[in-house]
Design a protein around this motif. Structure first.
Motif, PDB file in Angstrom:
ATOM      1  N   TYR A   7       0.841  -1.198   0.000  1.00  0.00           N
ATOM      2  CA  TYR A   7       0.000   0.000   0.000  1.00  0.00           C
ATOM      3  C   TYR A   7       0.879   1.252   0.000  1.00  0.00           C
ATOM      4  O   TYR A   7       1.947   1.253   0.622  1.00  0.00           O
ATOM      5  CB  TYR A   7      -0.825   0.088   1.289  1.00  0.00           C
ATOM      6  N   ALA A   9       1.699   4.409   1.930  1.00  0.00           N
ATOM      7  CA  ALA A   9       1.528   4.575   3.380  1.00  0.00           C
ATOM      8  C   ALA A   9       0.333   5.431   3.757  1.00  0.00           C
ATOM      9  O   ALA A   9      -0.266   5.234   4.809  1.00  0.00           O
ATOM     10  CB  ALA A   9       2.800   5.155   4.003  1.00  0.00           C
ATOM     11  N   ASN A  10      -0.046   6.348   2.898  1.00  0.00           N
ATOM     12  CA  ASN A  10      -1.170   7.238   3.218  1.00  0.00           C
ATOM     13  C   ASN A  10      -2.473   6.848   2.518  1.00  0.00           C
ATOM     14  O   ASN A  10      -3.434   7.595   2.536  1.00  0.00           O
ATOM     15  CB  ASN A  10      -0.803   8.686   2.890  1.00  0.00           C
ATOM     16  N   PRO A  12      -4.480   3.400   2.581  1.00  0.00           N
ATOM     17  CA  PRO A  12      -4.664   1.981   2.913  1.00  0.00           C
ATOM     18  C   PRO A  12      -5.760   1.264   2.135  1.00  0.00           C
ATOM     19  O   PRO A  12      -5.945   0.070   2.310  1.00  0.00           O
ATOM     20  CB  PRO A  12      -4.983   2.020   4.409  1.00  0.00           C
ATOM     21  N   GLU A  95       2.206   0.404  16.048  1.00  0.00           N
ATOM     22  CA  GLU A  95       3.480   0.428  15.345  1.00  0.00           C
ATOM     23  C   GLU A  95       4.638   0.499  16.347  1.00  0.00           C
ATOM     24  O   GLU A  95       4.605   1.287  17.298  1.00  0.00           O
ATOM     25  CB  GLU A  95       3.528   1.629  14.402  1.00  0.00           C
ATOM     26  N   TYR A 114       2.499  -6.135   9.307  1.00  0.00           N
ATOM     27  CA  TYR A 114       2.571  -4.912   8.519  1.00  0.00           C
ATOM     28  C   TYR A 114       3.943  -4.308   8.736  1.00  0.00           C
ATOM     29  O   TYR A 114       4.385  -4.143   9.874  1.00  0.00           O
ATOM     30  CB  TYR A 114       1.518  -3.902   8.979  1.00  0.00           C
ATOM     31  N   HIS A 116       6.167  -0.900   7.790  1.00  0.00           N
ATOM     32  CA  HIS A 116       6.088   0.480   7.304  1.00  0.00           C
ATOM     33  C   HIS A 116       7.500   0.900   6.907  1.00  0.00           C
ATOM     34  O   HIS A 116       8.328   1.230   7.758  1.00  0.00           O
ATOM     35  CB  HIS A 116       5.531   1.369   8.415  1.00  0.00           C
ATOM     36  N   ASP A 119       7.759   5.178   2.193  1.00  0.00           N
ATOM     37  CA  ASP A 119       6.402   5.653   1.901  1.00  0.00           C
ATOM     38  C   ASP A 119       5.450   4.518   1.531  1.00  0.00           C
ATOM     39  O   ASP A 119       4.420   4.739   0.910  1.00  0.00           O
ATOM     40  CB  ASP A 119       6.427   6.704   0.795  1.00  0.00           C
ATOM     41  N   LYS A 120       5.796   3.295   1.957  1.00  0.00           N
ATOM     42  CA  LYS A 120       4.949   2.134   1.668  1.00  0.00           C
ATOM     43  C   LYS A 120       4.674   1.337   2.934  1.00  0.00           C
ATOM     44  O   LYS A 120       5.455   1.353   3.878  1.00  0.00           O
ATOM     45  CB  LYS A 120       5.609   1.216   0.640  1.00  0.00           C
ATOM     46  N   VAL A 121       3.564   0.610   2.900  1.00  0.00           N
ATOM     47  CA  VAL A 121       3.231  -0.341   3.958  1.00  0.00           C
ATOM     48  C   VAL A 121       3.041  -1.694   3.296  1.00  0.00           C
ATOM     49  O   VAL A 121       2.272  -1.839   2.342  1.00  0.00           O
ATOM     50  CB  VAL A 121       1.958   0.088   4.731  1.00  0.00           C
ATOM     51  N   HIS A 140       6.805  -1.594  12.326  1.00  0.00           N
ATOM     52  CA  HIS A 140       5.863  -2.654  11.967  1.00  0.00           C
ATOM     53  C   HIS A 140       4.842  -2.864  13.077  1.00  0.00           C
ATOM     54  O   HIS A 140       4.967  -2.306  14.166  1.00  0.00           O
ATOM     55  CB  HIS A 140       6.613  -3.963  11.686  1.00  0.00           C
ATOM     56  N   ILE A 171      -0.690   5.054  12.638  1.00  0.00           N
ATOM     57  CA  ILE A 171      -0.866   4.548  11.272  1.00  0.00           C
ATOM     58  C   ILE A 171      -1.566   3.189  11.233  1.00  0.00           C
ATOM     59  O   ILE A 171      -2.368   2.922  10.350  1.00  0.00           O
ATOM     60  CB  ILE A 171       0.476   4.493  10.509  1.00  0.00           C
TER      61      ILE A 171
END
Length: 185
Positions: A7, A9-10, A12, A95, A114, A116, A119-121, A140, A171
């Motif tokens: 994803y 990060a902003n 989902p 997180e 997850y 993080h 800029d990705k998850v 994570h 997040i």
């Protein structure tokens, strides 16, 4: 079947999902995550003693211990009827990072990690037979679901075991829980 969803990060709700194990492993390798599949070297019954579980996977544990210098190995198990399941779930849902890298092997059951990174998850759905390593200092969180049912071998390079450094970033609240994730697969 294992799955990886990446994803922004902003955002989902805008992830792309892959279910091919080799592709998942290759994509995770680019961020320093080891993802592999193990098979038991001997048979064991589901409700067995910790030593029997370790014995079944000893060749894999030995390989990783030699490679990374693990000093502690344990087996953690959680069932849906555990009286503290919700408190235990909440502990991992925020997180956090670790000074040590986190290594988990799913002997039974499933869970959702997850990661993080920049800029990705990365959402990694792990199930029986999957091993995942989360590099030290990687942000994570983990969801075991509302009705947790898993058994994992955990490996540590320190005697202290699991120590989380929580980031305070909310997040994780924006992303699907394990139960929600499974309905989208």
């Amino acid at each position: 079947m294992s799955a990886l969803t990446i994803y922004p990060a902003n955002q989902p709700q805008q992830g792309n999902t892959c279910r091919d194990f080799d592709s998942i492993s290759e994509q995770l390798k680019t961020i320093g995550v080891q993802f592999e599949r193990w098979e038991a070297g001997s048979e064991f019954i589901s409700e067995v003693e910790v030593l029997t579980v370790k014995d079944a996977y000893q060749q894999h544990i030995d390989r990783l211990t030699e490679q990374f210098g693990f000093k502690s190995v344990d087996v953690v198990s959680l069932k849906p009827d555990h009286p503290e399941k919700e408190a235990m779930r909440q502990k991992f849902l925020s997180e956090h990072t670790h000074d040590d890298f986190e290594v988990r092997f799913f002997v039974e059951g499933r869970g959702l990690f997850y990661l993080h990174v920049d800029d990705k998850v990365y959402a990694i759905f792990c199930e029986q037979g999957d091993l995942i390593s989360v590099p030290a200092h990687t942000k994570h969180w983990f969801d075991m679901g509302e009705m947790p049912d898993f058994k994992c071998i955990r490996l540590f390079t320190t005697e202290d075991g699991w120590i989380g450094n929580f980031t305070g970033d909310p997040i994780a609240d924006s992303f699907p829980t394990l139960d929600q994730y499974l309905t989208s697969l």
